[in-house]
Write an enzyme that holds these catalytic residues in place. Structure first.
Site, short mmCIF file in Angstrom:
data_model
loop_
_atom_site.label_atom_id
_atom_site.label_comp_id
_atom_site.label_asym_id
_atom_site.label_seq_id
_atom_site.Cartn_x
_atom_site.Cartn_y
_atom_site.Cartn_z
N SER A 214 69.05 29.34 9.15
CA SER A 214 68.71 29.44 10.71
C SER A 214 69.56 28.26 11.59
CB SER A 214 67.35 29.19 10.97
OG SER A 214 66.52 30.28 10.41
N HIS B 213 65.04 37.58 4.58
CA HIS B 213 63.73 36.84 4.16
C HIS B 213 62.62 38.02 3.82
CE1 HIS B 213 65.90 34.51 7.47
NE2 HIS B 213 65.55 33.51 6.44
N TYR C 4 59.62 37.68 4.84
CA TYR C 4 58.65 38.19 6.06
C TYR C 4 59.37 39.05 6.98
CZ TYR C 4 61.98 34.92 8.46
OH TYR C 4 62.94 34.27 9.06
N GLU C 5 60.68 39.62 6.55
CA GLU C 5 61.09 40.72 7.54
C GLU C 5 60.69 42.15 6.92
OE1 GLU C 5 65.53 39.80 8.73
OE2 GLU C 5 65.24 38.55 7.09
N ALA D 134 67.10 25.96 7.25
CA ALA D 134 66.18 24.93 8.10
C ALA D 134 64.90 24.75 7.49
CB ALA D 134 66.27 25.48 9.29
N MET E 173 61.00 29.29 4.15
CA MET E 173 61.01 30.40 3.99
C MET E 173 62.29 31.33 3.14
SD MET E 173 59.15 31.29 7.44
CE MET E 173 58.01 30.15 8.33
N ASN F 93 62.07 19.75 11.57
CA ASN F 93 60.89 19.54 11.96
C ASN F 93 59.93 18.78 11.06
OD1 ASN F 93 60.62 22.40 11.33
ND2 ASN F 93 58.75 21.85 11.02
N HIS G 49 59.76 27.80 16.32
CA HIS G 49 61.02 28.55 15.85
C HIS G 49 62.20 27.73 16.72
CE1 HIS G 49 64.08 30.73 13.70
NE2 HIS G 49 64.24 31.71 14.64
N1 HPA Z 1 57.94 25.40 7.62
C1 HPA Z 1 58.51 26.53 7.03
N2 HPA Z 1 59.81 27.18 7.26
C2 HPA Z 1 60.55 26.17 8.13
C3 HPA Z 1 60.18 25.10 8.86
C4 HPA Z 1 58.61 24.91 8.55
O1 HPA Z 1 58.34 23.61 8.91
N3 HPA Z 1 61.04 24.61 9.35
C5 HPA Z 1 61.89 25.42 9.32
N4 HPA Z 1 61.73 26.53 8.54
#
Ligand code: HPA
Length: 286
Positions: free
Chosen positions: A37, A90, A92-93, A120, A223, A247, A261
């Site tokens: 991402s 992914h 989740y898609e 990410a 993910m 993050n 996101h």
């Molecule tokens: N959790 C899950 N997936 C992610 C995160 C997160 O904090 N940050 C970027 N992808």
């Protein structure tokens, strides 16, 4: 088009896609790169590009996520022939897990020997700061605990064995090389090595889930990536994977922080250039 596949794509099915792609491009890639991402800029560094939209590739899934372009980019990086996925798939898609990893088998059939994956991720290790890079040394496959593994279904022996080893999933030589190149580039202050845990998403983790993952030994959570790694190792390709910590996972009930996101994509932009340079310098030495 093949029907939705829930039992794994066979060699001949993946070969239709691989042969179609090889007929479009002069490049014979040895390195396959999957961009996470906000990290698709890596593909733009390739020289003599041939760009193919996922929507034009027979049997290929489509990217549905903001920050994932949905293009396959062929070209050379520092003289090395590469293919780069600008956008990945992914769980989740809603795709069957075997479909999210189809491109990895296509990489193999196109002649790729080394796969470099970026993602990410949320930092669980309290020493990690936003913008740090983690070289993945191991993973915890949470969906796999419940039987959601991309190798579920009949095994195609032409790709690999029924029960592949995962204790050597992340190539030690490539991890070493990543640290060496990062040190030469002055990046060692924000580099780590750690354990990545995958969840299905798309909801971010609860505080209790983050605490559990940390207790289990995970340094970062995301993910993606793990399913691609399993499929790549099954068919004998070498793997390096890097997480950009976009993050900090929320671990504390007093915290006002909320994962989102937008933050993931913004951090990607900030550190992306350095991560891209790191990968391109590494590729020249593989
Ligand atoms: N959790 C899950 N997936 C992610 C995160 C997160 O904090 N940050 C970027 N992808």
């Amino acid at each position: 088009m093949f029907p939705e596949c829930t039992t794994g794509y066979k060699n001949e099915e993946c070969r239709v896609t691989a042969d179609w792609l090889l007929a479009q491009v002069p490049v014979r890639p040895l390195v396959g790169i999957v961009c996470g991402s906000g990290l698709g800029g890596l593909a733009d560094m390739l020289k003599d590009q041939v760009v193919i939209n996922y929507s034009d590739i027979p049997n290929f899934p489509q990217s549905t996520v903001h920050g994932h372009a949905g293009k396959l980019v062929f070209g050379t990086l520092k003289g090395k022939a590469c293919v780069c996925m600008q956008g990945r798939f992914h769980l989740y898609e809603g795709y069957p897990i075997q479909k999210t990893t189809l491109p990895i088998r296509v990489f193999k059939l196109m002649g790729v020997e080394t796969v470099i994956l970026t993602n990410a991720a949320g930092g669980l290790n309290q020493n990690y700061k936003v913008g740090d890079i983690m070289v993945i040394k191991d993973h915890i496959n949470i969906p796999g605990f419940a039987g959601n593994n991309p190798l579920v279904g009949p095994n195609d022996d032409r790709f690999g064995v029924r029960f592949p080893c995962m204790s050597d999933a992340y190539d030690r030589g490539l991890q070493q090389l990543a640290h060496e190149v990062a040190t030469e580039m002055g990046f060692s202050v924000f580099m780590h090595e750690g354990v990545y845990s995958v969840l299905g998403g798309p909801s971010f983790e609860t505080i209790a889930e983050c605490r559990m993952l940390r207790l289990l030994g995970a340094d970062a959570v995301g993910m993606s990536t793990v399913h691609e790694v399993i499929v790549a190792r099954h068919c004998g390709m070498k793997v390096l994977a890097l997480s950009l910590i976009t993050n900090q996972a929320v671990m504390d009930y007093d915290s006002e922080k909320k994962a989102n996101h937008q933050e993931v994509l913004q951090t990607g932009e900030l550190r992306a250039k350095q991560l891209e340079k790191l990968v391109s310098n590494m590729v020249s030495r593989i």
